[in-house]
Design an enzyme around this catalytic site. Structure first.
Site, mmCIF file in Angstrom:
data_model
loop_
_atom_site.group_PDB
_atom_site.id
_atom_site.type_symbol
_atom_site.label_atom_id
_atom_site.label_comp_id
_atom_site.label_asym_id
_atom_site.label_seq_id
_atom_site.Cartn_x
_atom_site.Cartn_y
_atom_site.Cartn_z
ATOM 1 N N GLU A 1 46.367 -58.450 -10.765
ATOM 2 C CA GLU A 1 47.364 -57.485 -11.238
ATOM 3 C C GLU A 1 47.398 -56.183 -10.440
ATOM 4 O OE1 GLU A 1 47.880 -57.168 -15.510
ATOM 5 O OE2 GLU A 1 46.375 -58.727 -15.812
ATOM 6 N N HIS B 1 43.148 -47.376 -30.205
ATOM 7 C CA HIS B 1 43.063 -48.220 -31.391
ATOM 8 C C HIS B 1 41.634 -48.287 -31.919
ATOM 9 C CE1 HIS B 1 46.889 -50.788 -30.514
ATOM 10 N NE2 HIS B 1 47.140 -49.820 -31.377
ATOM 11 N N SER C 1 41.563 -54.183 -29.574
ATOM 12 C CA SER C 1 41.715 -55.625 -29.382
ATOM 13 C C SER C 1 40.732 -56.166 -28.361
ATOM 14 C CB SER C 1 43.148 -55.957 -28.961
ATOM 15 O OG SER C 1 43.492 -55.225 -27.807
ATOM 16 N N HIS D 1 40.155 -48.114 -23.591
ATOM 17 C CA HIS D 1 41.488 -48.062 -22.997
ATOM 18 C C HIS D 1 42.382 -47.212 -23.890
ATOM 19 C CE1 HIS D 1 41.412 -51.522 -25.740
ATOM 20 N NE2 HIS D 1 42.709 -51.348 -25.911
#
Length: 329
Positions: A177, A260, A264, A269
């Site tokens: 990526e 968060h 997840s 991040h």
């Protein structure tokens, strides 16, 4: 403290829990490579549907269980948003069939040109029993986690699980990526890479969604943050906003920047998205604004190591089971 577990709305919240886990394929090969003599154009033609695991009319998504060359698979269908730059062609190149007309009101069925009617498809194959449970419609519960709960329940559970972060390291090391990276600060202590989240098609800023992944390893979540991480957090906050302004001409006042909990995946991040866009997982039960996190750590260096934090868990989540076994529910 009285430990609280509250039932949440099983519709949108549940869908958020599903989509937040669709990051990147967990297998080394694309499902098309597992089918001899096949290519990506014929993957779905080989898919034998068993049942719909869950769906959301509001989010325009559907999660489907089936078989792909005798292997369990999950196919996720998502309808992308309508973009402004396609409207002229949509109006001029579509066909209309009248459904109803009454005075000044009329409704139609519109058939757009094929290239304007695309859907995003994610294939998970082979899908394990864990995948099937994850995508199955379930109730959600709100858990209040004390600092002691984190040490005795959550952290041991995280450490007992095989949560692979190799795909994260591949991005940080430019093994995957690399062409998608919008901005990078290579500093090993305060640096990060900024790249589009897979949920964003990058065709408009109305639903802009980027992720900043820090280079520093070992910080699982906001529970691991202390005042010593303030230079890192401030750097991500400032340079992330500057990079978005430079590339997308979107000012900081138009951005929602948050972390968060629970995340997840357990590598620190930060989420950046358009303020007016109701991004999945941006609700108060999971999202912690980065500006608030910085201020909390400035006031109390160990704020996130000592405070009670709330987060939603789905009914069959292993962590929820651990809280039940500990008598917290």
């Amino acid at each position: 403290m009285t430990d609280i577990v509250a039932k949440r709305d099983a519709g949108r919240e549940e869908n958020e829990e599903l989509l937040r886990d669709i990051k990147r394929p967990k297998t080394d090969k694309d499902p098309s490579e597992t089918m001899e003599g096949s290519d990506s154009r014929s993957v779905l033609s080989e898919f034998k549907m068993s049942k719909v695991l869950s769906e959301s009319a509001r989010e325009k998504t559907m999660f489907i269980h089936g078989k792909l060359v005798d292997q369990d698979a999950v196919v996720i269908l998502e309808k992308p948003p309508i973009t402004e730059d396609t409207l002229t062609e949509l109006f001029s190149g579509s066909t209309l069939a009248l459904d109803m007309k009454n005075d000044i009101y009329s409704t139609y069925r519109l058939q757009p040109p094929p290239h304007l009617n695309e859907m995003k498809v994610t294939v998970v194959c082979p899908a394990s029993e864990k995948h099937l449970k994850k995508y199955q419609r379930q109730e959600s519960y709100l858990v209040e986690e004390t600092a002691e709960d984190y040490s005795s329940i959550t952290l041991p559970y995280i450490e007992s699980q095989s949560f692979s972060l190799q795909w994260v390291y591949n991005i940080l090391e430019k093994k995957a990526e690399a062409e998608r990276i919008v901005y990078e600060d290579p500093d090993p202590d305060v640096g990060f890479v900024l790249l589009p989240d897979f949920k964003w098609n990058q065709k408009q800023v109305d639903d802009l969604y980027l992720i900043a992944i820090v280079h520093q390893k070992g910080i699982r979540s906001i529970r691991g943050l202390t005042a010593e991480h303030l230079p890192l957090l401030k750097n991500v906050f400032q340079k992330g906003k500057e990079a978005i302004m430079k590339k997308y001409e979107l000012p900081a006042s138009k951005l929602r920047v948050y972390l968060h909990y629970q995340p997840s995946y357990y590598h620190l991040h930060v989420h950046f998205n358009m303020l007016g866009y109701e991004a999945l997982g941006c609700g108060v039960e999971r999202a912690h604004l980065l500006g608030d996190v910085i201020q909390n750590l400035q006031s109390n260096p160990d704020y996130y190591k000592s405070h009670t934090l709330s987060f939603p868990l789905r009914a069959e989540d292993g962590l929820l089971t651990k809280f039940r076994e500990a008598g917290k529910i």
